[in-house]
Design a protein around this motif. Sequence first.
Motif, PDB file in Angstrom:
ATOM      1  N   THR A  14      17.466  46.392  30.089  1.00 58.56           N
ATOM      2  CA  THR A  14      16.172  46.734  29.482  1.00 58.56           C
ATOM      3  C   THR A  14      15.077  46.783  30.536  1.00 58.56           C
ATOM      4  OG1 THR A  14      16.777  45.745  27.359  1.00 58.56           O
ATOM      5  CG2 THR A  14      14.432  45.994  27.817  1.00 58.56           C
ATOM      6  N   ILE A  15      15.065  45.801  31.425  1.00 50.73           N
ATOM      7  CA  ILE A  15      14.047  45.759  32.485  1.00 50.73           C
ATOM      8  C   ILE A  15      14.166  46.980  33.388  1.00 50.73           C
ATOM      9  CG2 ILE A  15      13.266  44.511  34.528  1.00 50.73           C
ATOM     10  CD1 ILE A  15      14.112  41.917  33.120  1.00 50.73           C
ATOM     11  N   VAL A  16      15.371  47.254  33.868  1.00 48.89           N
ATOM     12  CA  VAL A  16      15.569  48.366  34.809  1.00 48.89           C
ATOM     13  C   VAL A  16      15.257  49.700  34.146  1.00 48.89           C
ATOM     14  CG1 VAL A  16      17.276  49.590  36.205  1.00 48.89           C
ATOM     15  CG2 VAL A  16      17.211  47.088  36.217  1.00 48.89           C
ATOM     16  N   ASP A  17      15.663  49.866  32.892  1.00 42.84           N
ATOM     17  CA  ASP A  17      15.387  51.128  32.196  1.00 42.84           C
ATOM     18  C   ASP A  17      13.879  51.369  32.071  1.00 42.84           C
ATOM     19  OD1 ASP A  17      18.043  51.711  31.936  1.00 42.84           O
ATOM     20  OD2 ASP A  17      18.191  51.128  29.823  1.00 42.84           O
ATOM     21  N   GLN A  18      13.123  50.310  31.773  1.00 42.83           N
ATOM     22  CA  GLN A  18      11.678  50.462  31.653  1.00 42.83           C
ATOM     23  C   GLN A  18      11.031  50.713  33.011  1.00 42.83           C
ATOM     24  OE1 GLN A  18       9.877  47.385  29.243  1.00 42.83           O
ATOM     25  NE2 GLN A  18      11.320  47.698  27.574  1.00 42.83           N
ATOM     26  N   MET A  19      11.568  50.098  34.066  1.00 47.19           N
ATOM     27  CA  MET A  19      11.053  50.365  35.411  1.00 47.19           C
ATOM     28  C   MET A  19      11.299  51.824  35.796  1.00 47.19           C
ATOM     29  SD  MET A  19      12.153  46.853  37.408  1.00 47.19           S
ATOM     30  CE  MET A  19      11.452  47.359  38.982  1.00 47.19           C
ATOM     31  N   LYS A  20      12.477  52.334  35.480  1.00 53.63           N
ATOM     32  CA  LYS A  20      12.789  53.736  35.794  1.00 53.63           C
ATOM     33  C   LYS A  20      11.873  54.681  35.024  1.00 53.63           C
ATOM     34  CE  LYS A  20      17.283  54.625  35.725  1.00 53.63           C
ATOM     35  NZ  LYS A  20      18.690  54.479  35.295  1.00 53.63           N
ATOM     36  N   ALA A  21      11.545  54.322  33.788  1.00 58.27           N
ATOM     37  CA  ALA A  21      10.609  55.130  33.009  1.00 58.27           C
ATOM     38  C   ALA A  21       9.211  55.110  33.624  1.00 58.27           C
ATOM     39  CB  ALA A  21      10.549  54.620  31.562  1.00 58.27           C
ATOM     40  N   ASN A  22       8.924  54.064  34.409  1.00 55.38           N
ATOM     41  CA  ASN A  22       7.627  53.929  35.074  1.00 55.38           C
ATOM     42  C   ASN A  22       7.635  54.468  36.504  1.00 55.38           C
ATOM     43  OD1 ASN A  22       6.452  52.721  32.828  1.00 55.38           O
ATOM     44  ND2 ASN A  22       7.016  50.651  33.476  1.00 55.38           N
ATOM     45  N   GLY A  23       8.684  55.206  36.879  1.00 54.21           N
ATOM     46  CA  GLY A  23       8.683  55.867  38.176  1.00 54.21           C
ATOM     47  C   GLY A  23       9.530  55.233  39.253  1.00 54.21           C
ATOM     48  N   TRP A  24      10.263  54.160  38.930  1.00 54.76           N
ATOM     49  CA  TRP A  24      11.140  53.544  39.906  1.00 54.76           C
ATOM     50  C   TRP A  24      12.475  54.296  39.993  1.00 54.76           C
ATOM     51  CZ3 TRP A  24      10.448  48.912  42.787  1.00 54.76           C
ATOM     52  CH2 TRP A  24       9.221  48.272  42.565  1.00 54.76           C
ATOM     53  N   ARG A  25      13.065  54.277  41.173  1.00 52.55           N
ATOM     54  CA  ARG A  25      14.429  54.734  41.335  1.00 52.55           C
ATOM     55  C   ARG A  25      15.377  53.544  41.136  1.00 52.55           C
ATOM     56  NH1 ARG A  25      14.953  57.949  47.094  1.00 52.55           N
ATOM     57  NH2 ARG A  25      13.413  59.612  46.727  1.00 52.55           N
ATOM     58  N   GLU A  26      16.579  53.819  40.669  1.00 47.14           N
ATOM     59  CA  GLU A  26      17.616  52.787  40.714  1.00 47.14           C
ATOM     60  C   GLU A  26      18.648  53.226  41.740  1.00 47.14           C
ATOM     61  OE1 GLU A  26      20.828  50.256  38.026  1.00 47.14           O
ATOM     62  OE2 GLU A  26      19.815  52.002  37.140  1.00 47.14           O
ATOM     63  N   SER A  27      18.980  52.317  42.642  1.00 46.68           N
ATOM     64  CA  SER A  27      19.959  52.631  43.679  1.00 46.68           C
ATOM     65  C   SER A  27      21.113  51.642  43.617  1.00 46.68           C
ATOM     66  CB  SER A  27      19.293  52.609  45.062  1.00 46.68           C
ATOM     67  OG  SER A  27      20.124  53.208  46.028  1.00 46.68           O
ATOM     68  N   ASN A  28      22.092  51.838  44.498  1.00 48.25           N
ATOM     69  CA  ASN A  28      23.315  51.047  44.503  1.00 48.25           C
ATOM     70  C   ASN A  28      23.324  50.093  45.684  1.00 48.25           C
ATOM     71  OD1 ASN A  28      26.286  50.467  45.102  1.00 48.25           O
ATOM     72  ND2 ASN A  28      26.404  51.549  43.133  1.00 48.25           N
ATOM     73  N   HIS A  29      23.918  48.933  45.500  1.00 48.29           N
ATOM     74  CA  HIS A  29      23.949  47.950  46.584  1.00 48.29           C
ATOM     75  C   HIS A  29      24.700  48.469  47.819  1.00 48.29           C
ATOM     76  CE1 HIS A  29      28.196  46.628  46.341  1.00 48.29           C
ATOM     77  NE2 HIS A  29      28.084  46.920  45.052  1.00 48.29           N
ATOM     78  N   GLN A  30      25.550  49.466  47.644  1.00 45.44           N
ATOM     79  CA  GLN A  30      26.280  50.025  48.775  1.00 45.44           C
ATOM     80  C   GLN A  30      25.370  50.792  49.731  1.00 45.44           C
ATOM     81  OE1 GLN A  30      29.273  52.300  46.729  1.00 45.44           O
ATOM     82  NE2 GLN A  30      30.674  50.550  46.547  1.00 45.44           N
ATOM     83  N   ASP A  31      24.167  51.161  49.271  1.00 48.39           N
ATOM     84  CA  ASP A  31      23.204  51.860  50.122  1.00 48.39           C
ATOM     85  C   ASP A  31      22.373  50.900  50.964  1.00 48.39           C
ATOM     86  OD1 ASP A  31      23.995  54.313  49.006  1.00 48.39           O
ATOM     87  OD2 ASP A  31      22.609  54.053  47.325  1.00 48.39           O
ATOM     88  N   TYR A  32      22.605  49.612  50.786  1.00 43.69           N
ATOM     89  CA  TYR A  32      21.823  48.576  51.463  1.00 43.69           C
ATOM     90  C   TYR A  32      22.506  48.151  52.756  1.00 43.69           C
ATOM     91  CZ  TYR A  32      19.733  43.994  52.330  1.00 43.69           C
ATOM     92  OH  TYR A  32      19.118  42.914  52.906  1.00 43.69           O
ATOM     93  N   ASP A  33      21.744  48.056  53.822  1.00 40.67           N
ATOM     94  CA  ASP A  33      22.233  47.602  55.127  1.00 40.67           C
ATOM     95  C   ASP A  33      22.031  46.091  55.208  1.00 40.67           C
ATOM     96  OD1 ASP A  33      22.545  46.879  57.811  1.00 40.67           O
ATOM     97  OD2 ASP A  33      21.679  48.748  58.558  1.00 40.67           O
ATOM     98  N   ARG A  34      23.110  45.343  55.098  1.00 38.57           N
ATOM     99  CA  ARG A  34      23.001  43.879  55.062  1.00 38.57           C
ATOM    100  C   ARG A  34      22.526  43.295  56.388  1.00 38.57           C
ATOM    101  NH1 ARG A  34      28.069  41.452  51.514  1.00 38.57           N
ATOM    102  NH2 ARG A  34      28.582  43.348  50.362  1.00 38.57           N
ATOM    103  N   VAL A  35      22.847  43.951  57.488  1.00 40.86           N
ATOM    104  CA  VAL A  35      22.473  43.430  58.802  1.00 40.86           C
ATOM    105  C   VAL A  35      20.977  43.614  59.063  1.00 40.86           C
ATOM    106  CG1 VAL A  35      22.826  43.636  61.293  1.00 40.86           C
ATOM    107  CG2 VAL A  35      24.788  43.794  59.726  1.00 40.86           C
TER     108      VAL A  35
END
Length: 364
Positions: A14-35
């Motif tokens: 619910t939180i993420v869906d409302q954030m996306k409706a407010n202009g946020w992107r949702e991305s995947n943890h695989q796109d994150y550089d841990r280092v």
Amino acid sequence: MKMAKHTEESFETTIVDQMKANGWRESNHQDYDRVRCMMPEEVYEFILATQPKEWEKLHAVQGSDAKESLLQRIYSEVSGRGTIAVLRKGVEHLGCRFKLCYFPPSSGLNEDSGRLFESNILTVIRQLRFSTNNEKSIDLVLFVNGLPIFTSELKNPLTGQDVYDAVLQYKNDRNPKGEAFLQFGRCLAHFAVDPNIVQVTTKLEGRKTFFIPFNKGWDHGAGNPPSLTSYSTSYLWNEIWMRTSLLELLQHFLHHQPSTGKTRSGRTAGLGKLIFPRYHQLDAARRLVADSQQRGAGQNYLIQHSAGSGKSNTIAWLSHRLSILHGTDDKRVFDAIIILSDRRVLDKQLRETVRAFEQTRGVV
């Protein structure tokens, strides 16, 4: 157990869906550089979209190494200066200067400022696996132009846990030692959230971690008013984390209060203490700024602050915001801000606090 898991996931969804409706992107943890603790492709995308000429200058010097070199430089600068300084002042690299964020323009006179502000990339990732040592994850992590700014652990009482379990999770399972992602000054705030209550901290210190309430207040007391249409804490993602509100928060409210400790060279040691406003402080400053923008100078207001509830910071935040305020006609509302106080201790606190804020004027 399936029911409990589903309930907690529903809260998160619910939180993420409302954030996306407010202009946020949702991305995947695989796109994150841990280092390097960033979303490298989003950093690169933002720079190419907003500063192509500066990028071409760097690329002319370094060729195919330019991208990796710049990302490493940004990581190093965040590690040393903190995310707030990098977002506000940018980074210099091999004679090139790059901005990492464009904040809300203080007036509408410069169309380019408005366009660049809209170019900021806001991203949320669920269950971010942040560690280089294990596969632990954090429920929500918020990014601005590829750099992490906020984390959040979510709990739902229907699963048998609440906000205080989220606080304990941060204290017991989010140890910043050996974890660059959790280093003080990189992620600027950590939120413990359930459907009823929000708490926040700016520094993880194991069991010594100190959380403060970030609630609207209800019936002359703590907590939040009930909602007939959503969660009582929905103001967090529907108001505070909205694009303009969030970037204004980063630009004008969060600040590092200098440490009293000194190095051998006499310089201030470390990043000091990172101040995050409580809801009542943020609300008071924003309401007075909004009214002054509409009605102009010459009005009288009264703010009632209880003892120990942050008078100095509220006064300093408000003074700073009014000093750069433009009215609906895009003209400056105030020529000067004068602060009068009747206590020497408060006067000293105010001077130190006002000096700590970003003082960049709106670019026209």
